[in-house]
Design a protein around this motif. Structure first.
Motif, PDB file in Angstrom:
ATOM      1  N   ARG A   1      27.429  20.459  40.033  1.00 31.62           N
ATOM      2  CA  ARG A   1      28.496  19.579  39.532  1.00 31.62           C
ATOM      3  C   ARG A   1      28.944  19.986  38.124  1.00 31.62           C
ATOM      4  O   ARG A   1      30.131  19.960  37.815  1.00 31.62           O
ATOM      5  N   ARG A   2      27.983  20.372  37.287  1.00 32.90           N
ATOM      6  CA  ARG A   2      28.318  20.800  35.920  1.00 32.90           C
ATOM      7  C   ARG A   2      29.219  22.035  35.952  1.00 32.90           C
ATOM      8  O   ARG A   2      30.208  22.121  35.226  1.00 32.90           O
TER       9      ARG A   2
ATOM     10  N   GLU B   1      32.664  21.163  37.124  1.00 29.88           N
ATOM     11  CA  GLU B   1      33.418  20.454  36.076  1.00 29.88           C
ATOM     12  C   GLU B   1      34.201  21.455  35.221  1.00 29.88           C
ATOM     13  O   GLU B   1      35.291  21.159  34.750  1.00 29.88           O
TER      14      GLU B   1
ATOM     15  N   PRO C   1      37.858  20.103  36.787  1.00 31.42           N
ATOM     16  CA  PRO C   1      37.467  18.793  36.272  1.00 31.42           C
ATOM     17  C   PRO C   1      37.916  17.667  37.207  1.00 31.42           C
ATOM     18  O   PRO C   1      38.993  17.721  37.783  1.00 31.42           O
ATOM     19  N   GLU C   2      37.054  16.694  37.377  1.00 26.11           N
ATOM     20  CA  GLU C   2      37.326  15.502  38.186  1.00 26.11           C
ATOM     21  C   GLU C   2      37.490  15.793  39.672  1.00 26.11           C
ATOM     22  O   GLU C   2      38.073  14.997  40.412  1.00 26.11           O
TER      23      GLU C   2
ATOM     24  N   HIS D   1      33.883  21.753  47.030  1.00 23.04           N
ATOM     25  CA  HIS D   1      35.153  21.122  46.678  1.00 23.04           C
ATOM     26  C   HIS D   1      36.092  21.472  47.826  1.00 23.04           C
ATOM     27  O   HIS D   1      36.667  22.560  47.868  1.00 23.04           O
TER      28      HIS D   1
END
Length: 89
Positions: A15-16, A19, A23-24, A42
């Protein structure tokens, strides 16, 4: 992957890194068989997948590569250097 803390660390790593890339982004996580790690996805056009190993090394694959092909590369030891995820100013 038996340990909840290990699982959380792997998810956080994926997730980091996403990001930085998106982002988001709305992300899904899949636990890989045999304790191989996880895959953070994603699932949008142009999104991609980040496979995260227990040692926190990763492989990013673009959305053009399907899950199985990415998994095969990951299990074969291919990795993306973490420097590739650094933000550019």
């Amino acid at each position: 992957m038996d340990d909840a803390d290990t699982h959380a660390r792997l998810v956080e790593q994926g997730r980091r890194l996403f990001e930085i890339l998106a982002p988001e982004a709305t992300l899904d996580t899949v636990v890989l068989d045999g304790g191989a790690g996880i895959c953070v996805m994603h699932d949008v056009r142009g999104g991609g997948k980040i496979y995260v190993a227990p040692d926190l090394s990763v492989l990013f694959v673009a959305s053009t590569l399907d899950f199985q092909k990415g998994l095969e590369a990951f299990l074969a030891g291919r990795r993306t250097p973490l420097e590739k995820f650094e933000r550019r100013s």
